[in-house]
Structure formats: C-alpha cells, structure tokens
Design an enzyme around this catalytic site. Structure first.
Site, short mmCIF file in Angstrom:
data_model
loop_
_atom_site.label_atom_id
_atom_site.label_comp_id
_atom_site.label_asym_id
_atom_site.label_seq_id
_atom_site.Cartn_x
_atom_site.Cartn_y
_atom_site.Cartn_z
N ARG A 1 -6.03 55.69 54.91
CA ARG A 1 -7.44 55.73 54.71
C ARG A 1 -7.92 56.84 55.47
NH1 ARG A 1 -11.48 50.83 53.74
NH2 ARG A 1 -13.02 53.18 52.88
N ASP B 1 -17.60 54.21 60.95
CA ASP B 1 -16.20 54.36 60.54
C ASP B 1 -15.69 55.55 61.47
OD1 ASP B 1 -15.32 52.52 58.13
OD2 ASP B 1 -17.17 53.05 57.17
#
Length: 314
Positions: free
Chosen positions: A79, A218
């Site tokens: 990711r 994030d």
C-alpha cells in the site's frame, strides 16, 4: 479491547477485519506473502497495525531464509500511502545491519505501539472536556493499531478519566470502517456512540451537536496530513463552524521529508464503491473513481496529538 494481531509459534495471527462486526475470526500467516495479501485486502488496516504487520512479515521472511532486500520491496509496495509500512520495514533492515534479528525488531515495534498509544491517549485526554461530544472519522482504534488506538485512544483515555463524553462515528464509505469497526469497538467498550451517514457530519456541526473532531492519520507531512477519504470534508465543516479539529498520530506516521501534495494517493478497486456486502448498488459497468485517502491541509488542523505531546502541524 480486541487483540488485533499477535505472534505465536513463529506465525502471525491477525483478526480478519473484513468480517467484522459480525464475526471475530483470526487468520494465520506463516509466510510474508500472506501478510502482504492481508494488507492489500484490508484484512489488516490502519497505519500503525500495517507497520507492525509489515515488521512481522519481514520476520517470517527471515525464518524462511528469503532475500530480505527483495522481500522489503514487495512488502513496501503493498500500500503506497501509509508511511508506517515503509518505516517499519526500514526499522527491520536497520536492525539486520546491526545483527538484530527481524523478529526482535518486530517484537520491539509491537510493544512500542502499545506504549505509544497510551501516551497519545494521555495527552489527548487533556483537550477533552466533561460533556463533550466528539466526532471521529474512519477507524483509528485498537483495530488500527496493536491495541488501544490513536483517535479512539484519546476517547478511551477521556472516558477512563471519568469524563462524561459521547461519540458520533460517521459510517466512512466506501468500506464502512466507521460503521463496521469504530461503532463496534466503542459499543463493545461501553462508550456511548451514535452512528451517522457521512453526509450528516456537516449538519451535526451546524446544529452545535459536535464539540471536537478527532481523527487519525496515515501520513503526516509538510503542509498537512493524508487520511481516509472524507477527512477533508469533515475538516472543512469543522473550520466553518469553529470546531477544534485534532489529529491523533504517532511520530512513526510523520514523514518530514515529503510535502503532503507530492505523496501517492492510493486508488482502490471500483467494487468497494459499487458493492456493499457483496450486493451491487449501481450498474457494474459505471465508471468509478475510488481514492482511498484525501489531504487535510495544516491550516485546518488545530493540533496533532503524539506520544510526545500536542504539536502544531508543519
């Protein structure tokens, strides 16, 4: 609290978050590729949890005598937006350069995450007043970490400090982390929580039903943060209605070398939008855009709650 992941008998056990809240089932990863798959398919998610999982993936590769530099590249590609993934892999590689095993580093990161989240909760509780109603977006709870959580760690600490608080969780489309995970966690812990659709957040602020907003991140960069898609709309509404907007994030999520507008925003598959619970809600031939994250600029952020205290965005 739910045990998100743990290491036992040279295997990594992780709760399958795609099955929550209806089933609590653990998957067993015995090789690094199974961890990579779990990260890609959101069986494990949340920046801190992804980071620790990545470290244990490196440990599995070490046990199998894999080429660690090759494995590191594969894991880092799982990711692209959450910086903890890259950070944790680099921590393992740094340890290996100093004759520290991957499993030792992974175990250290596991324990550090627990302590870090407790400290974030401790500092964050100071901004919560008795009687506050707090809006949170996505899931930054124990399921996003080893345990306790970042944004939900703040809420848990305020609750444990005896403050009479209420939480409003938005559903967080398209994967419904707020509806499936945050509401589930808080209800399970006995913390008062109400669920709203994403589009109701601005109205709730306009009607003075929200006192604070606390979300996770994030990635924290120069100029702002990246967080689950929808965070920007919440931040803009909070700014409009003069509601403090806090980000709870460990320092491992900080990327001081990058500008927030230069990072890669992950685009995920269209079925996350076109389907809910396996059922199509639109024609399957409709073009769909599915960015997984958006950007909240620094001017919209009141403060960032870290394990070292509350800092200004940079």
């Amino acid at each position: 609290m739910i045990e998100t992941l743990y290491w036992k008998d040279d295997k990594l056990f992780m709760i399958d978050q795609t099955l929550l809240p209806f089933k609590e089932e653990y998957i067993v990863c015995s090789d690094y590729l199974s961890v990579v798959d779990a990260i890609k398919t959101l069986k494990v998610r949340g920046a801190p949890a992804i980071g620790v999982s990545a470290a244990y993936a490196m440990a599995l590769a070490e046990l199998a005598n894999e080429d660690m530099f090759y494995v590191a590249k594969i894991i880092k590609s799982a990711r692209p937006t959450a910086v903890n993934l890259m950070w944790a892999v680099d921590e393992v590689l740094s340890g290996l350069n100093n004759n520290i095993s991957a499993i030792s580093t992974a175990n250290r990161l596991f324990l550090e995450d627990k302590e870090t989240n407790r400290l974030i909760g401790k500092y964050g509780s100071t901004v919560i007043e008795d009687g506050d109603t707090i809006l949170t977006h996505c899931n930054a709870g124990s399921l996003a970490c080893v345990d306790y959580g970042t944004a939900l760690g703040v809420i848990r600490s305020a609750w444990n400090d005896g403050k009479n608080i209420n939480v409003i969780a938005d559903e967080t489309r398209p994967v419904l982390q707020g509806a499936r995970l945050t509401a589930y966690e808080l209800h399970r812990d006995g913390i008062p929580v109400k669920l709203i659709v994403d589009g109701a957040a601005g109205f709730m602020m306009q009607q003075s039903h929200i006192d604070k907003v606390i979300i996770g991140a994030d990635r924290v960069c120069k100029g702002g943060i990246a967080n689950k898609i929808g965070s920007l709309m919440v931040a803009l509404a909070a700014k409009r209605f003069n509601i403090p907007f806090y980000v709870a994030s460990p320092l491992s999520t900080f990327d001081r070398d990058s500008n927030i507008n230069d990072i890669i925003i992950e685009e995920r598959n269209k079925e996350e939008v076109s389907c809910i619970g396996g059922n199509y809600i639109t024609s399957n031939d409709i073009d769909i855009l599915n960015p997984a994250f958006d950007i909240v600029s620094s001017d919209l952020i009141t403060g960032i709650i870290t394990e070292n205290g509350i800092v200004n965005p940079f």
